[in-house]
Design a protein around this motif. Sequence first.
Motif, PDB file in Angstrom:
ATOM      1  N   UNK A 166      28.600  37.940  51.760  1.00  0.00           N
ATOM      2  CA  UNK A 166      28.814  39.023  50.451  1.00  0.00           C
ATOM      3  C   UNK A 166      29.987  39.397  49.864  1.00  0.00           C
ATOM      4  N   UNK A 167      30.732  39.666  51.487  1.00  0.00           N
ATOM      5  CA  UNK A 167      32.537  39.638  50.594  1.00  0.00           C
ATOM      6  C   UNK A 167      32.978  38.198  49.921  1.00  0.00           C
ATOM      7  N   UNK A 168      32.639  37.126  51.265  1.00  0.00           N
ATOM      8  CA  UNK A 168      32.976  35.404  50.498  1.00  0.00           C
ATOM      9  C   UNK A 168      32.159  35.354  49.250  1.00  0.00           C
TER      10      UNK A 168
ATOM     11  N   UNK B 157      36.059  35.461  42.261  1.00  0.00           N
ATOM     12  CA  UNK B 157      37.510  36.050  41.216  1.00  0.00           C
ATOM     13  C   UNK B 157      37.912  35.250  40.702  1.00  0.00           C
ATOM     14  N   UNK B 158      38.386  35.866  39.503  1.00  0.00           N
ATOM     15  CA  UNK B 158      39.306  35.249  38.959  1.00  0.00           C
ATOM     16  C   UNK B 158      40.863  35.632  39.227  1.00  0.00           C
ATOM     17  N   UNK B 159      41.041  37.309  38.573  1.00  0.00           N
ATOM     18  CA  UNK B 159      42.416  37.538  38.878  1.00  0.00           C
ATOM     19  C   UNK B 159      42.643  38.253  39.834  1.00  0.00           C
ATOM     20  N   UNK B 160      43.283  38.081  40.913  1.00  0.00           N
ATOM     21  CA  UNK B 160      44.166  38.945  41.748  1.00  0.00           C
ATOM     22  C   UNK B 160      45.236  39.783  41.932  1.00  0.00           C
ATOM     23  N   UNK B 161      45.507  41.306  42.234  1.00  0.00           N
ATOM     24  CA  UNK B 161      46.845  42.407  41.933  1.00  0.00           C
ATOM     25  C   UNK B 161      46.892  42.342  43.742  1.00  0.00           C
ATOM     26  N   UNK B 162      48.355  41.521  44.473  1.00  0.00           N
ATOM     27  CA  UNK B 162      48.424  42.005  45.255  1.00  0.00           C
ATOM     28  C   UNK B 162      50.218  42.612  45.621  1.00  0.00           C
ATOM     29  N   UNK B 163      49.708  44.771  45.841  1.00  0.00           N
ATOM     30  CA  UNK B 163      51.208  44.918  45.459  1.00  0.00           C
ATOM     31  C   UNK B 163      51.402  45.210  47.076  1.00  0.00           C
ATOM     32  N   UNK B 164      52.731  44.897  47.508  1.00  0.00           N
ATOM     33  CA  UNK B 164      53.403  45.140  48.812  1.00  0.00           C
ATOM     34  C   UNK B 164      52.951  45.183  49.987  1.00  0.00           C
TER      35      UNK B 164
ATOM     36  N   UNK C 163      39.418  41.400  38.796  1.00  0.00           N
ATOM     37  CA  UNK C 163      38.515  41.623  40.132  1.00  0.00           C
ATOM     38  C   UNK C 163      38.992  41.847  41.458  1.00  0.00           C
ATOM     39  N   UNK C 164      40.192  41.463  42.212  1.00  0.00           N
ATOM     40  CA  UNK C 164      40.060  41.554  43.533  1.00  0.00           C
ATOM     41  C   UNK C 164      41.702  42.764  43.331  1.00  0.00           C
ATOM     42  N   UNK C 165      41.720  43.803  44.062  1.00  0.00           N
ATOM     43  CA  UNK C 165      43.392  44.136  44.473  1.00  0.00           C
ATOM     44  C   UNK C 165      43.047  44.841  46.303  1.00  0.00           C
ATOM     45  N   UNK C 166      44.788  44.110  46.091  1.00  0.00           N
ATOM     46  CA  UNK C 166      45.540  44.444  47.901  1.00  0.00           C
ATOM     47  C   UNK C 166      45.761  45.578  47.686  1.00  0.00           C
ATOM     48  N   UNK C 167      46.198  46.204  47.963  1.00  0.00           N
ATOM     49  CA  UNK C 167      46.809  47.857  47.819  1.00  0.00           C
ATOM     50  C   UNK C 167      47.702  48.453  49.119  1.00  0.00           C
ATOM     51  N   UNK C 168      48.595  48.666  49.577  1.00  0.00           N
ATOM     52  CA  UNK C 168      49.326  48.908  50.512  1.00  0.00           C
ATOM     53  C   UNK C 168      50.474  49.805  50.250  1.00  0.00           C
ATOM     54  N   UNK C 169      49.901  51.187  50.543  1.00  0.00           N
ATOM     55  CA  UNK C 169      50.894  52.626  50.676  1.00  0.00           C
ATOM     56  C   UNK C 169      51.718  52.642  51.323  1.00  0.00           C
TER      57      UNK C 169
ATOM     58  N   UNK D 239      34.671  45.237  40.770  1.00  0.00           N
ATOM     59  CA  UNK D 239      35.895  44.520  41.776  1.00  0.00           C
ATOM     60  C   UNK D 239      35.542  45.265  42.859  1.00  0.00           C
ATOM     61  N   UNK D 240      36.885  44.300  43.707  1.00  0.00           N
ATOM     62  CA  UNK D 240      36.806  45.037  45.443  1.00  0.00           C
ATOM     63  C   UNK D 240      38.362  46.167  45.337  1.00  0.00           C
ATOM     64  N   UNK D 241      38.246  46.473  45.654  1.00  0.00           N
ATOM     65  CA  UNK D 241      39.842  46.672  46.413  1.00  0.00           C
ATOM     66  C   UNK D 241      39.936  46.867  48.193  1.00  0.00           C
ATOM     67  N   UNK D 242      41.132  46.556  48.570  1.00  0.00           N
ATOM     68  CA  UNK D 242      41.454  46.787  49.676  1.00  0.00           C
ATOM     69  C   UNK D 242      42.792  47.183  49.812  1.00  0.00           C
ATOM     70  N   UNK D 243      42.638  48.896  50.413  1.00  0.00           N
ATOM     71  CA  UNK D 243      43.892  49.778  50.367  1.00  0.00           C
ATOM     72  C   UNK D 243      43.745  50.763  51.728  1.00  0.00           C
TER      73      UNK D 243
END
Length: 557
Positions: free
Chosen positions: A385-387, A393-400, A468-474, A500-504
Motif C-alpha cells: 500500500x505504501x509502495x 507521488x508527484x510532489x514531495x516536501x522534505x523539511x528538516x 502528495x507526501x510530506x516528511x516533517x521533523x520537529x 496524501x501521506x505525511x511522515x512526522x
Amino acid sequence: MRQPGGHLVFYGPHNRRFLATDPDGNPLHECEWVTITHGDVTLARARVRLDWGQWVGLKPAGMVNSTLLDLSRKKGWERLQADDLRRMAAQAMRVPFEEVRFFYGDEDLVIDARGQATIRHKKDALYILDDGTFARARFMACMGAMHWARIDFLPVVELFQSLLPGTGSAVFELIRGLYDDQNEAQPMPLRYRGIPTYPSEAAFRLFGGFFVPQVSGGGDPFPVFMDAPRAHEVTWLPAPAPPRRYFDSTRNLCVTVKAGTVQKVTMADDPSGLSYLSADPNGFAPCDRIVSVSHGLFVLKDGENRVEIPLSPTWGAVRDSPQDQVQTYPLGWRALFGGPLPQVTPSRAFSAVLLYPEDDTEIEETPTQPFVADYLQDAVEQSSELAAHLARTGQVLIHNFDVVLTTCLSLDRPRDYLVLYHRPEFAQKQAQTVWNNLAKAHCLDWAKRIKLVPSDHDRKPAYAQQYDLIYEWVPFSQFNQTLKLDETARAVAAALKPGGLAFVAGPQAMGSMLQSHRLRLLQSEPVSMLPTFRMHQTILPNARVNPGLMLFMMSNS
C-alpha cells in the motif's frame, strides 16, 4: 628506515614503528607501544593523519561490551568451560564456533562461583582528536579487535557511516605498514573476519588498494567476498605497490599515488569537503571532480572549472593520465540548491558525519534521523500500500530531514522534491550524494526537479503549496512549545493534498494535534522501539534516544 618512494619509518627499542612520514617529514601515523606481562609488547594507542589534516585516534580494545548470564539454574553449570560458552555464543549469534574462539579469549569468558557468567566483547575504538591529542577525543566508530603485534586478519568497521572522509585508507595505511614490519620473510595470507562481517563493494575496494584478493582454484574473488558466509574464503596478500601519500603544506594539499599513477588529491581548504579522484574507466568521478596528470602538471577539474598545479619531485615518477574521453554533464551538484549556495567552512564540510556516544548519553537530534528514515524506507519496501502510494507521488516536501535526504528521495522516476534544510554542511553532503546517484543512473535531468532551499527564508512559501507526501521533523527544541507544535500541525495539514501521506517525527503531543487538524492517524511508534534503532543497540548496547520522540504516519483522507 627509508622506504620505496622515499617515505620514512622510525623504530623504537622494541623494533616497533612509532612514526611514519612522507619524504618531506610530514607525519602519516604514530604508534605507542607498551610492554605487558611476560615481556610481550602491545600497541597501547595510535593516531593517523587524514588527507585534510585532521587526526584520528585508535585505542586497541577501547570499547568493551559485557553481557551477564545467570547459569546457576542450568544443570551441571559447575562443569562448564570457556568452550561451552563459546558454543552457546556461536549458536546464539549464528556464527561458526571458530570465529567465536578467534575473537573471545579465555579472559573474556568467566564463570564465577555463583554461576554468573560474564562475556566480554572487545572492539578497537576510533576517535576524532579535536586538537590532535587524546585529551579531546570524541568517539567515532569501532572495529573488530586487531592483534596489532601480529596482524592476522582484516577487520570489520562498525558505524562506518560515521567515519570522517579518508579514515579507512589512513587506518589501512597503518595496518599495511605494521603488516610489512611483521612479514619481512614470508607474507601471511589474511582473511576478512568479524562477528558478523559486513561485506560491501567499498570494503573490497579499500582492501584491494593494499592487498591482492584471491580464491582457491582461481576465478573472480568479488562475488565470493560479497557472499557474507563465504567472505572469509577470500585470502589477501600484500599488493606490490600500495598507495603512498604525500603532503604539501605550502599548497595545503595531500596527494595519493599508487604505482606511479595519481589516485587522489585533497585540498584541505576546499569548502566542498571533497577530494579530486582519478576518473574510472567510464570517465566518471564523484561530483565530476577529476584529477589527471599532463606534462608535469596536475589538472584539477571541478565541473567546468580547471586548475593546474606543478608536480613535486618528491612524489616520484608520476605518469600522465590516459587521454580518454571524460564524461560531461548538463549540470553539477551545486545546481540542486535554489538561490545562494550553503556557506560551509572546509572543516565543517569534511567533518559532516554523524557521531554516536559510546556510553548511555542520549543521542543528539541530528544522528537520530537515520533511525526514522531507514525505518520508513523499509516500511515502504515491505508494504504494497505504501509502495503504491509512493509510485503515484508527484510532489514531495522534505523539511528538516537534512542528514537523510538520500534516504527520503526515491529515484525510481522523476518527481518534484522541495527540501527545506537547517544544517548547511549536511545539506551540501547530501546534495553531493544525490548528484552521484543520479549521474551513475544517467538520470541527471531529474535533478532539475529537486530543489534544496534554506528553511529560514523559504518555509512560508513552501507550505503555501500542496504535496502528495510530506516528511516533517520537529526540532527537539520545540517539543515543549505548544504553540509551535500546533503551528507545525496546521501547516502540514494545509499542505497535504487529499489522499496524501505525511511522515512526522515529533513529540507525543503531535499525534493529537495532527488529528485535530483532520488528519487520520495510520500508525505511531516510539523511535526507541524501531527495529533500526534496536539494530544500532547491537553495536552500542547502552545507546539511548530522546524518550519522547515518536514517528507518526498520517493520511489526509
